[in-house]
Design a protein around this motif. Structure first.
Motif, PDB file in Angstrom:
ATOM      1  N   LEU A 190      35.924  39.564  38.799  1.00  0.00           N
ATOM      2  CA  LEU A 190      36.538  39.199  40.079  1.00  0.00           C
ATOM      3  C   LEU A 190      37.584  40.402  40.667  1.00  0.00           C
ATOM      4  O   LEU A 190      38.621  40.682  40.173  1.00  0.00           O
ATOM      5  CB  LEU A 190      37.444  37.968  40.003  1.00  0.00           C
ATOM      6  CG  LEU A 190      38.052  37.366  41.246  1.00  0.00           C
ATOM      7  CD1 LEU A 190      37.181  36.871  42.137  1.00  0.00           C
ATOM      8  CD2 LEU A 190      39.143  36.205  40.658  1.00  0.00           C
ATOM      9  N   LEU A 191      36.946  40.848  41.892  1.00  0.00           N
ATOM     10  CA  LEU A 191      37.706  41.947  42.507  1.00  0.00           C
ATOM     11  C   LEU A 191      39.130  41.433  43.025  1.00  0.00           C
ATOM     12  O   LEU A 191      40.075  42.010  42.714  1.00  0.00           O
ATOM     13  CB  LEU A 191      36.818  42.376  43.602  1.00  0.00           C
ATOM     14  CG  LEU A 191      37.353  43.590  44.408  1.00  0.00           C
ATOM     15  CD1 LEU A 191      37.475  44.945  43.486  1.00  0.00           C
ATOM     16  CD2 LEU A 191      36.616  43.866  45.645  1.00  0.00           C
TER      17      LEU A 191
ATOM     18  N   ALA B 268      45.847  28.943  44.146  1.00  0.00           N
ATOM     19  CA  ALA B 268      44.882  29.789  44.227  1.00  0.00           C
ATOM     20  C   ALA B 268      45.127  31.272  43.441  1.00  0.00           C
ATOM     21  O   ALA B 268      44.402  31.932  42.657  1.00  0.00           O
ATOM     22  CB  ALA B 268      44.529  30.313  45.717  1.00  0.00           C
ATOM     23  N   MET B 269      46.309  31.525  43.457  1.00  0.00           N
ATOM     24  CA  MET B 269      47.095  32.651  42.545  1.00  0.00           C
ATOM     25  C   MET B 269      46.824  32.150  41.023  1.00  0.00           C
ATOM     26  O   MET B 269      46.542  33.138  40.157  1.00  0.00           O
ATOM     27  CB  MET B 269      48.479  32.741  42.699  1.00  0.00           C
ATOM     28  CG  MET B 269      48.523  33.628  44.087  1.00  0.00           C
ATOM     29  SD  MET B 269      50.588  33.339  44.613  1.00  0.00           S
ATOM     30  CE  MET B 269      51.022  34.849  43.273  1.00  0.00           C
ATOM     31  N   GLU B 270      47.099  30.885  40.651  1.00  0.00           N
ATOM     32  CA  GLU B 270      46.829  30.671  39.313  1.00  0.00           C
ATOM     33  C   GLU B 270      45.308  30.839  38.863  1.00  0.00           C
ATOM     34  O   GLU B 270      45.265  31.245  37.587  1.00  0.00           O
ATOM     35  CB  GLU B 270      47.129  29.073  39.015  1.00  0.00           C
ATOM     36  CG  GLU B 270      48.852  28.673  38.964  1.00  0.00           C
ATOM     37  CD  GLU B 270      49.044  27.217  38.968  1.00  0.00           C
ATOM     38  OE1 GLU B 270      50.329  26.925  39.019  1.00  0.00           O
ATOM     39  OE2 GLU B 270      48.135  26.391  39.070  1.00  0.00           O
ATOM     40  N   VAL B 271      44.555  30.181  39.708  1.00  0.00           N
ATOM     41  CA  VAL B 271      43.124  30.235  39.271  1.00  0.00           C
ATOM     42  C   VAL B 271      42.677  31.949  39.386  1.00  0.00           C
ATOM     43  O   VAL B 271      41.718  32.261  38.534  1.00  0.00           O
ATOM     44  CB  VAL B 271      41.858  29.375  40.087  1.00  0.00           C
ATOM     45  CG1 VAL B 271      42.443  28.090  39.653  1.00  0.00           C
ATOM     46  CG2 VAL B 271      41.943  29.708  41.616  1.00  0.00           C
TER      47      VAL B 271
ATOM     48  N   GLU C 238      41.410  41.171  39.946  1.00  0.00           N
ATOM     49  CA  GLU C 238      42.213  42.353  39.805  1.00  0.00           C
ATOM     50  C   GLU C 238      43.064  42.263  41.416  1.00  0.00           C
ATOM     51  O   GLU C 238      43.684  43.439  41.426  1.00  0.00           O
ATOM     52  CB  GLU C 238      41.350  43.713  39.910  1.00  0.00           C
ATOM     53  CG  GLU C 238      40.582  43.698  38.673  1.00  0.00           C
ATOM     54  CD  GLU C 238      39.632  44.885  38.370  1.00  0.00           C
ATOM     55  OE1 GLU C 238      39.846  45.820  39.028  1.00  0.00           O
ATOM     56  OE2 GLU C 238      38.713  44.637  37.590  1.00  0.00           O
ATOM     57  N   GLY C 239      42.780  41.647  42.049  1.00  0.00           N
ATOM     58  CA  GLY C 239      43.518  41.585  43.516  1.00  0.00           C
ATOM     59  C   GLY C 239      43.609  40.071  44.014  1.00  0.00           C
ATOM     60  O   GLY C 239      43.045  39.298  43.388  1.00  0.00           O
ATOM     61  N   PHE C 240      44.567  40.011  45.056  1.00  0.00           N
ATOM     62  CA  PHE C 240      44.685  38.749  45.609  1.00  0.00           C
ATOM     63  C   PHE C 240      45.086  39.021  46.844  1.00  0.00           C
ATOM     64  O   PHE C 240      45.890  39.711  47.526  1.00  0.00           O
ATOM     65  CB  PHE C 240      46.140  37.833  45.060  1.00  0.00           C
ATOM     66  CG  PHE C 240      45.967  36.422  45.577  1.00  0.00           C
ATOM     67  CD1 PHE C 240      45.309  35.489  45.075  1.00  0.00           C
ATOM     68  CD2 PHE C 240      46.837  36.116  46.784  1.00  0.00           C
ATOM     69  CE1 PHE C 240      45.361  34.052  45.401  1.00  0.00           C
ATOM     70  CE2 PHE C 240      46.684  34.966  47.163  1.00  0.00           C
ATOM     71  CZ  PHE C 240      46.047  33.967  46.526  1.00  0.00           C
ATOM     72  N   VAL C 241      44.058  38.576  48.079  1.00  0.00           N
ATOM     73  CA  VAL C 241      44.529  39.013  49.400  1.00  0.00           C
ATOM     74  C   VAL C 241      44.920  38.064  50.287  1.00  0.00           C
ATOM     75  O   VAL C 241      44.766  36.571  50.026  1.00  0.00           O
ATOM     76  CB  VAL C 241      42.850  39.052  49.911  1.00  0.00           C
ATOM     77  CG1 VAL C 241      42.720  39.294  51.535  1.00  0.00           C
ATOM     78  CG2 VAL C 241      42.317  40.606  49.317  1.00  0.00           C
TER      79      VAL C 241
ATOM     80  N   PHE D 136      48.427  42.573  45.121  1.00  0.00           N
ATOM     81  CA  PHE D 136      48.671  41.794  46.469  1.00  0.00           C
ATOM     82  C   PHE D 136      48.077  42.827  47.542  1.00  0.00           C
ATOM     83  O   PHE D 136      48.277  44.071  47.627  1.00  0.00           O
ATOM     84  CB  PHE D 136      49.899  41.441  46.745  1.00  0.00           C
ATOM     85  CG  PHE D 136      50.214  40.139  46.112  1.00  0.00           C
ATOM     86  CD1 PHE D 136      49.379  39.021  46.073  1.00  0.00           C
ATOM     87  CD2 PHE D 136      51.730  39.997  45.762  1.00  0.00           C
ATOM     88  CE1 PHE D 136      50.179  37.930  45.514  1.00  0.00           C
ATOM     89  CE2 PHE D 136      52.272  38.723  45.311  1.00  0.00           C
ATOM     90  CZ  PHE D 136      51.244  37.691  45.024  1.00  0.00           C
ATOM     91  N   TYR D 137      47.363  42.299  48.352  1.00  0.00           N
ATOM     92  CA  TYR D 137      46.829  43.073  49.759  1.00  0.00           C
ATOM     93  C   TYR D 137      47.071  42.091  50.837  1.00  0.00           C
ATOM     94  O   TYR D 137      46.886  40.779  50.748  1.00  0.00           O
ATOM     95  CB  TYR D 137      45.291  43.234  49.526  1.00  0.00           C
ATOM     96  CG  TYR D 137      44.609  43.927  48.461  1.00  0.00           C
ATOM     97  CD1 TYR D 137      44.811  45.212  48.131  1.00  0.00           C
ATOM     98  CD2 TYR D 137      44.057  43.117  47.585  1.00  0.00           C
ATOM     99  CE1 TYR D 137      44.274  45.971  47.134  1.00  0.00           C
ATOM    100  CE2 TYR D 137      43.303  43.763  46.439  1.00  0.00           C
ATOM    101  CZ  TYR D 137      43.558  45.217  46.129  1.00  0.00           C
ATOM    102  OH  TYR D 137      43.042  45.918  45.199  1.00  0.00           O
TER     103      TYR D 137
END
Ligand code: MN
Length: 445
Positions: free
Chosen positions: A145-146, A181-184, A191-194, A237-238
């Motif tokens: 997962l990117l 969404a952060m938990e899953v 590797e990231g969360f947008v 985080f992005y």
């Protein structure tokens, strides 16, 4: 789950520059080492769940044109297990596609993989069940997962914004959704969360308290930072800038605006930027502007590598098929030493007229090849050295005159500069040499 394959297309192979096969790579040779790194590590291609597996070809003027074998039913009034089965069926198709295409990464919004149900608890339960299955498929295939993200723009409750909603009760729903969404994303080793704020902005200034909304958005991001720490997540985080569409004015206007916002609210240590060039052009900049600008400040994290149409004023999310633009993007990425957590994420959709299943492969393969060619061109430009040297020479006076370093280090005063200007006649104005730069750039193609 059924192991039945949905795509007739076989695994995509590298066949070299002379092949005429649209379902083969001409330039993308994943394990080939270029400029000290494998092509796959420079490019880090990622497929998006939303366009590739959820887009149906509808537009404001007409309904669905794309009918996919994995879209068995969207009926959320069915039993929980039946809904979960439909979601898993789509997961199977997605991982078959990633594997056959030969990408190592994908990206998704929570609502792409599991629809919102009647309550937060039911929605979260479904998201857990489906992402558990995605984790199994990741382990089976090695696809990673990117980044993950929360869709805070589609549900009607977010019509007036999510983190900038005037109603704190809606703000709370947005926080609850991002938390899950952060938990899953953490569970899947993302590797990231947008964060993309499509509804964070205003339609009319008459009803909007801008300062209050931006303060609330900053509070929302600070809580996200704290929650990330509390669960031990290490994903990056992005924030993804976009100036408009769907909202008339969006707060995350462009790279420079987002970087200023992050500084203003003491958030800059926690965020990088996810740049989408089609958003950059909607902001009135050239295609590569936000990529080059964010990279210059060490803030380029990842790229949603699509393009728009110069004659249309909206976000068409097309696959980039232009080698020149790809070369400019890859030059910036190679110059910064490549991605760390980010990648080239195909936030792109086939046209609603491109209704063959095979078109999904043709589009991705074609654009992967364009970026691979762009990488080769960029390396050629860098190894040739003329372009970088010409640019460096353009600023030579800052090194030649001791005054230059005094200014750059903050030691000079207006008085020093006035004395220098009086003692030195205006020099010959140097040629900008734009056409020469363009000619040297063309030599790399
Ligand atoms: Mn995007």
């Amino acid at each position: 789950m059924s192991e039945k394959q949905v795509f007739a297309t076989q695994a995509i192979a590298f066949k070299g520059a002379d092949t005429k096969d649209p379902l083969a790579f001409r330039y993308y040779d994943a394990s080939k080492v270029v400029h000290g790194k494998k092509m796959e590590d420079w490019l880090r291609f990622s497929v998006v769940y939303w366009h590739t597996f959820r887009a149906v070809g509808a537009d404001p003027f007409g309904p669905q044109t794309l009918h996919r074998p994995w879209d068995t039913s969207d009926d959320i009034t069915r039993e929980f297990d039946a809904i979960a089965e439909s979601c898993k069926h789509r997961v199977d198709a997605a991982f078959e596609f990633f594997t056959k295409l030969g990408v190592k990464y994908y990206a998704f919004h929570d609502r792409d993989v599991a629809p919102e149900l009647a309550t937060i608890d039911e929605s979260n339960k479904l998201l857990e069940v489906v992402t558990d299955y995605m984790k199994v498929k990741q382990q089976e295939t090695g696809v990673k997962l990117l980044w993950g993200t929360a869709n805070l723009f589609s549900a009607p409750k977010y019509a007036n914004g999510a983190a900038t909603n005037p109603d704190v009760k809606i703000f709370a729903h947005a926080c609850a959704q991002v938390k899950k969404a952060m938990e899953v994303t953490h569970k899947l080793g993302g590797e990231g969360f947008v964060f993309w704020g499509g509804r964070e902005g205003y339609q009319t200034i008459l009803n909007t308290d801008i300062k209050k909304e931006l303060d609330h958005m900053a509070a929302f991001f600070h809580m996200a930072v704290a929650f990330k720490k509390s669960i031990g997540a290490t994903f990056q985080f992005y924030i993804e800038p976009k100036p408009k569409e769907p909202t008339k004015h969006q707060y995350d206007y462009d790279a420079q605006t987002v970087m200023c916002f992050l500084k203003q609210y003491n958030l800059d240590d926690h965020f990088l930027l996810n740049i989408e060039p089609n958003h950059t052009t909607l902001a009135g900049h050239s295609y590569e502007h936000d990529i080059v600008l964010s990279a210059a400040y060490g803030k380029l994290g990842s790229v949603d590598c699509n393009t728009g149409d110069e004659l249309l004023g909206w976000d068409t999310d097309q696959f980039l098929m232009d080698e020149r633009k790809a070369t400019l993007v890859m030059k910036a990425i190679v110059d910064m030493g490549g991605f760390t957590t980010g990648g080239l994420n195909f936030d792109c959709k086939v046209r609603r007229e491109s209704n063959d299943l095979e078109d999904l492969f043709i589009a991705h393969v074609g654009s992967m090849d364009v970026f691979a060619k762009g990488l080769l061109n960029a390396v050629k430009l860098i190894e040739d050295g003329r372009l970088d040297q010409m640019k460096k020479d353009r600023y030579a006076s800052w090194k030649e005159e001791s005054l230059g370093s005094k200014v750059e280090s903050g030691q000079a005063t207006f008085g020093d500069l006035e004395a220098f200007a009086k003692a030195n006649a205006t020099p010959k104005i140097a040629s900008g040499k734009q056409e020469l730069y363009e000619r040297v750039f063309n030599d790399s193609l």
